[in-house]
Motif scaffolding. Sequence first.
Motif, PDB file in Angstrom:
ATOM      1  N   ALA A 109       0.861  -1.184   0.000  1.00  0.00           N
ATOM      2  CA  ALA A 109       0.000   0.000   0.000  1.00  0.00           C
ATOM      3  C   ALA A 109       0.893   1.228   0.000  1.00  0.00           C
ATOM      4  N   HIS A 110       0.393   2.323  -0.575  1.00  0.00           N
ATOM      5  CA  HIS A 110       1.179   3.536  -0.621  1.00  0.00           C
ATOM      6  C   HIS A 110       0.271   4.744  -0.479  1.00  0.00           C
ATOM      7  N   HIS A 111       0.876   5.845  -0.079  1.00  0.00           N
ATOM      8  CA  HIS A 111       0.087   7.056   0.168  1.00  0.00           C
ATOM      9  C   HIS A 111       0.997   8.273   0.109  1.00  0.00           C
ATOM     10  N   THR A 112       0.493   9.342  -0.481  1.00  0.00           N
ATOM     11  CA  THR A 112       1.204  10.613  -0.530  1.00  0.00           C
ATOM     12  C   THR A 112       0.249  11.728  -0.146  1.00  0.00           C
ATOM     13  N   GLU A 113       0.728  12.655   0.689  1.00  0.00           N
ATOM     14  CA  GLU A 113      -0.102  13.805   1.030  1.00  0.00           C
ATOM     15  C   GLU A 113       0.793  14.977   1.402  1.00  0.00           C
ATOM     16  N   ALA A 114       0.198  16.161   1.419  1.00  0.00           N
ATOM     17  CA  ALA A 114       0.947  17.356   1.784  1.00  0.00           C
ATOM     18  C   ALA A 114       1.375  17.291   3.247  1.00  0.00           C
ATOM     19  N   LEU A 115       2.552  17.814   3.530  1.00  0.00           N
ATOM     20  CA  LEU A 115       3.001  17.939   4.911  1.00  0.00           C
ATOM     21  C   LEU A 115       2.247  19.102   5.540  1.00  0.00           C
ATOM     22  N   GLU A 116       1.441  18.817   6.554  1.00  0.00           N
ATOM     23  CA  GLU A 116       0.565  19.831   7.127  1.00  0.00           C
ATOM     24  C   GLU A 116       1.352  20.928   7.845  1.00  0.00           C
ATOM     25  N   GLU A 117       2.331  20.519   8.641  1.00  0.00           N
ATOM     26  CA  GLU A 117       3.168  21.467   9.375  1.00  0.00           C
ATOM     27  C   GLU A 117       4.567  20.880   9.473  1.00  0.00           C
ATOM     28  N   GLN A 118       5.555  21.746   9.641  1.00  0.00           N
ATOM     29  CA  GLN A 118       6.918  21.255   9.832  1.00  0.00           C
ATOM     30  C   GLN A 118       7.282  21.113  11.307  1.00  0.00           C
ATOM     31  N   GLU A 119       6.400  21.515  12.198  1.00  0.00           N
ATOM     32  CA  GLU A 119       6.664  21.372  13.633  1.00  0.00           C
ATOM     33  C   GLU A 119       6.764  19.884  13.956  1.00  0.00           C
ATOM     34  N   PRO A 120       7.886  19.415  14.536  1.00  0.00           N
ATOM     35  CA  PRO A 120       8.162  17.986  14.653  1.00  0.00           C
ATOM     36  C   PRO A 120       7.063  17.164  15.314  1.00  0.00           C
ATOM     37  N   ALA A 121       6.492  17.627  16.431  1.00  0.00           N
ATOM     38  CA  ALA A 121       5.458  16.849  17.110  1.00  0.00           C
ATOM     39  C   ALA A 121       4.223  16.683  16.227  1.00  0.00           C
ATOM     40  N   ARG A 122       3.903  17.712  15.438  1.00  0.00           N
ATOM     41  CA  ARG A 122       2.757  17.613  14.534  1.00  0.00           C
ATOM     42  C   ARG A 122       3.063  16.666  13.378  1.00  0.00           C
ATOM     43  N   VAL A 123       4.301  16.640  12.933  1.00  0.00           N
ATOM     44  CA  VAL A 123       4.692  15.675  11.899  1.00  0.00           C
ATOM     45  C   VAL A 123       4.502  14.247  12.416  1.00  0.00           C
ATOM     46  N   ALA A 124       4.850  14.007  13.677  1.00  0.00           N
ATOM     47  CA  ALA A 124       4.679  12.672  14.259  1.00  0.00           C
ATOM     48  C   ALA A 124       3.210  12.272  14.295  1.00  0.00           C
ATOM     49  N   VAL A 125       2.338  13.213  14.615  1.00  0.00           N
ATOM     50  CA  VAL A 125       0.904  12.931  14.643  1.00  0.00           C
ATOM     51  C   VAL A 125       0.395  12.617  13.231  1.00  0.00           C
ATOM     52  N   GLN A 126       0.883  13.347  12.248  1.00  0.00           N
ATOM     53  CA  GLN A 126       0.473  13.089  10.868  1.00  0.00           C
ATOM     54  C   GLN A 126       0.967  11.719  10.414  1.00  0.00           C
ATOM     55  N   ILE A 127       2.160  11.352  10.824  1.00  0.00           N
ATOM     56  CA  ILE A 127       2.692  10.027  10.494  1.00  0.00           C
ATOM     57  C   ILE A 127       1.803   8.939  11.097  1.00  0.00           C
ATOM     58  N   ARG A 128       1.362   9.142  12.346  1.00  0.00           N
ATOM     59  CA  ARG A 128       0.474   8.155  12.975  1.00  0.00           C
ATOM     60  C   ARG A 128      -0.802   7.958  12.156  1.00  0.00           C
ATOM     61  N   ALA A 129      -1.392   9.052  11.685  1.00  0.00           N
ATOM     62  CA  ALA A 129      -2.616   8.947  10.901  1.00  0.00           C
ATOM     63  C   ALA A 129      -2.373   8.201   9.594  1.00  0.00           C
ATOM     64  N   ILE A 130      -1.216   8.425   8.981  1.00  0.00           N
ATOM     65  CA  ILE A 130      -0.908   7.746   7.724  1.00  0.00           C
ATOM     66  C   ILE A 130      -0.682   6.260   7.960  1.00  0.00           C
ATOM     67  N   VAL A 131      -0.038   5.906   9.060  1.00  0.00           N
ATOM     68  CA  VAL A 131       0.150   4.481   9.376  1.00  0.00           C
ATOM     69  C   VAL A 131      -1.194   3.788   9.488  1.00  0.00           C
TER      70      VAL A 131
END
Length: 411
Positions: A109-131
Motif C-alpha cells: 500500500a502507498h500514500h502521498t499527502e501534503a506535509l501539514e506542518e513542519q513542527e516535529p510533534a505535529r509531523v509525528a501525529v500526521q505520520i500516525r494517521a498515515i500508518v
Amino acid sequence: MEISRGDPGALRAYNRRTTLNHIRRLGPTSRTQLAELTGLSAASVSGVTAELIGERLLVERSVGEAGATGGRRPIYLDIDYAAHFAVGFKLREDRIEAVLTDLSLTVLAHHTEALEEQEPARVAVQIRAIVRRLIRRAKVKGDDLIGIGIGLSGIVDARSGVAVHAPLLHWEDVPLARLVMEATGLPTWVDNDANSFAAAQRLFGHGKQAGSFLTVAVGRGVGAALVINGEVYRGRNGGAGEIGHSVVRPGGRPCTCGRRGCLETYTAVPGLLEHLNAERESPIPDLSALLDLAAQGDTQVLDALHEAGSLLGLHLSHLVNTFNPELIVIGGEGAALGEAYFGPLRGAVTEYSFGNLAADLPIVTVPWDSGEFTSWAQGAASLAIQSAFDAGAIVKSLPTSAISPGRHAAS
C-alpha cells in the motif's frame, strides 16, 4: 563459524542472525546446507530454526520433485516474508510519501499527502494517521508491523534517531524517532535518504552479495553511502556521505546549504535545469522535459549532461581511490538521466581512478519510481526490516495500540 565463547544470550543472538541472513542471501535452504554454510552444529541449526519458525520469521517449504523411490520432497527453510510488515516514510519539506511493505520490501500500500506542518510533534501525529490509513488499505494487522523507517535529507544520527541538521525542514537536533515512537507505539528508525537507499541495496538489491560497496543518490541533491563489511558507515554523527556539499568550484554556483560551488549544484537535477535555463529562451520545466530534449538530440542539453556526469565521475574516482569498493550503485530520480550522463560518469571513474582500481568495477543504475509513491519511502522501510535481520528477531519495544482506531496517543 559457530561462537564457542561468550554468554549464552549473545551466542543465541549470533546463531539467529547468522541463520536469517544466510537464508536472506541464498534463498530457500535446507537445514543440512545451513549447517555446512554457517559452521553451526546440526543441533544449533535445529534449535534456532524451530524458534524462528515459531516466531514466523522462517517458514518450511517443499521444493522440487519427490525422489525416484517416491519419497518425500525435500524440506527447505525460507524467510516468511509475508508474515510481518514495515512502514517507510520519505519526508520532504512540503509532503510525505509513505509505503507499507512486507519483509521483502514488496509494496502492499502507498500514500502521498501534503506535509501539514513542519513542527516535529505535529509531523509525528500526521505520520500516525498515515500508518493507520496504510494498515486499513493493505488489510494487515497492526500487531504484525515491526516498525517504521523514516528517510530525510540532511545529517541524521541514526543511532539516536535525531535529525541533527535538516535544512529543508528547518530542523536542528530534532529527536524524531522518539516523537514518532511516542505517537505510534512502534519502534522507529530515522536515517539520511542515501543511507536508506544503501540499506535497501544491502538487503535485497545489487549489494546483497557484496561485503563493501558504494551507493550514490542523484536527484534534487547528491548523496552517497558506503557499506563496509555489511554495515553502513555513518561517521561521527551521521554526516558521512554528504559528497553533494563538497565544494568543487570555490565561489561558484549558490547552493541550498548557503555556500557556493558545491558538487550538487553542477551535477544534481535542479542545478542542471537552472544552468540550462539561464541560457535558453524557452525554459525547461522539469526532469521529464529535460529527458525529452536529450532524446531529441538537443546539443546544449547533451553537452550539459556530459559535463555534469564527467564531474560527478571525477569525484567518485576519489572515493574509489580511498575505499576501493566492490561496486557502485546509483539511484534516485537522476537515474533516469541515461547514457548521456552515466556514460561520461563511468568514463571519468575509469580515467581518474588509480591503477586498476576501477578495472571491471560494476557501476549500475537502479530504475526509480516516479509515480504517486517513490522508491525513497521503500528504502526507508528497509531501515525497520534491516533491524530484524541484524538483531535476528522482531523486537517491539512499545505496544502497538497507539495506531489502533480509537486510540489517541499523546503527541
